[in-house]
Scaffold this motif. Structure first.
Motif, short mmCIF file in Angstrom:
data_model
loop_
_atom_site.label_atom_id
_atom_site.label_comp_id
_atom_site.label_asym_id
_atom_site.label_seq_id
_atom_site.Cartn_x
_atom_site.Cartn_y
_atom_site.Cartn_z
N VAL A 50 0.84 -1.20 0.00
CA VAL A 50 0.00 0.00 0.00
C VAL A 50 0.87 1.25 0.00
O VAL A 50 0.67 2.18 -0.80
N GLU A 51 1.83 1.28 0.89
CA GLU A 51 2.66 2.47 1.02
C GLU A 51 3.51 2.70 -0.24
O GLU A 51 3.66 3.84 -0.68
N LEU A 52 4.02 1.66 -0.84
CA LEU A 52 4.79 1.81 -2.06
C LEU A 52 3.92 2.29 -3.22
O LEU A 52 4.33 3.14 -4.01
N LEU A 53 2.72 1.75 -3.33
CA LEU A 53 1.83 2.13 -4.42
C LEU A 53 1.34 3.58 -4.28
O LEU A 53 1.08 4.23 -5.29
N TYR A 54 1.23 4.06 -3.07
CA TYR A 54 0.73 5.42 -2.85
C TYR A 54 1.83 6.46 -2.63
O TYR A 54 1.53 7.62 -2.40
N ARG A 58 8.08 8.21 -5.44
CA ARG A 58 8.92 7.10 -5.92
C ARG A 58 8.33 6.42 -7.15
O ARG A 58 8.64 5.27 -7.44
N ALA A 59 7.51 7.13 -7.91
CA ALA A 59 6.83 6.53 -9.06
C ALA A 59 7.78 5.93 -10.09
O ALA A 59 7.47 4.91 -10.71
N ASP A 60 8.92 6.54 -10.29
CA ASP A 60 9.89 6.05 -11.27
C ASP A 60 11.11 5.37 -10.64
O ASP A 60 12.13 5.19 -11.30
N ASP A 61 10.98 4.98 -9.40
CA ASP A 61 12.08 4.40 -8.65
C ASP A 61 12.13 2.89 -8.86
O ASP A 61 11.18 2.18 -8.58
N ALA A 62 13.26 2.40 -9.36
CA ALA A 62 13.42 0.96 -9.61
C ALA A 62 13.32 0.15 -8.33
O ALA A 62 12.76 -0.96 -8.33
N GLY A 67 10.24 -3.58 -4.87
CA GLY A 67 9.51 -3.83 -3.63
C GLY A 67 8.05 -4.16 -3.87
O GLY A 67 7.48 -5.04 -3.21
N ILE A 68 7.43 -3.46 -4.81
CA ILE A 68 6.03 -3.73 -5.16
C ILE A 68 5.90 -5.16 -5.68
O ILE A 68 5.00 -5.89 -5.26
#
Length: 93
Positions: A50-54, A58-62, A67-68
């Motif tokens: 949830v935290e990574l998606l929102y 960090r939208a363009d972070d590899a 992690g997602i």
């Protein structure tokens, strides 16, 4: 993410996991995955996902994409399905 022995809460959006006792062992229920009982490791992964998606920073972070993918794999779902489920719960975000 806020973690204690009985709950895990996202600091980004109103999703959470709670520990329940069922048949002598602790299992976890996650707010955005209704009907599923998870291990603690999976509950942590669900809230991390949830935290990574929102996290719009960090939208363009590899590393975020990695992690997602890892969190979704641990839950046995595709990242796109997690994103779709969460977007239904939080329209407009």
């Amino acid at each position: 993410m806020y973690v204690c022995d009985w709950s895990i809460t996202s600091g980004v959006i109103g999703e959470f996991a709670e520990r329940i006792h069922r048949e002598g062992e602790a299992q976890w229920r996650v707010s955005w995955l209704p009907g599923r009982l998870l291990t603690r490791e999976q509950a942590l992964a669900a809230i991390e996902l949830v935290e990574l998606l929102y996290d719009t920073t960090r939208a363009d972070d590899a590393d975020a994409r990695t992690g997602i993918a890892a969190a979704a794999a641990l839950l046995g779902i595709r990242p796109i399905d997690a994103a779709a489920a969460l977007s239904e719960r939080h329209p407009g975000r």
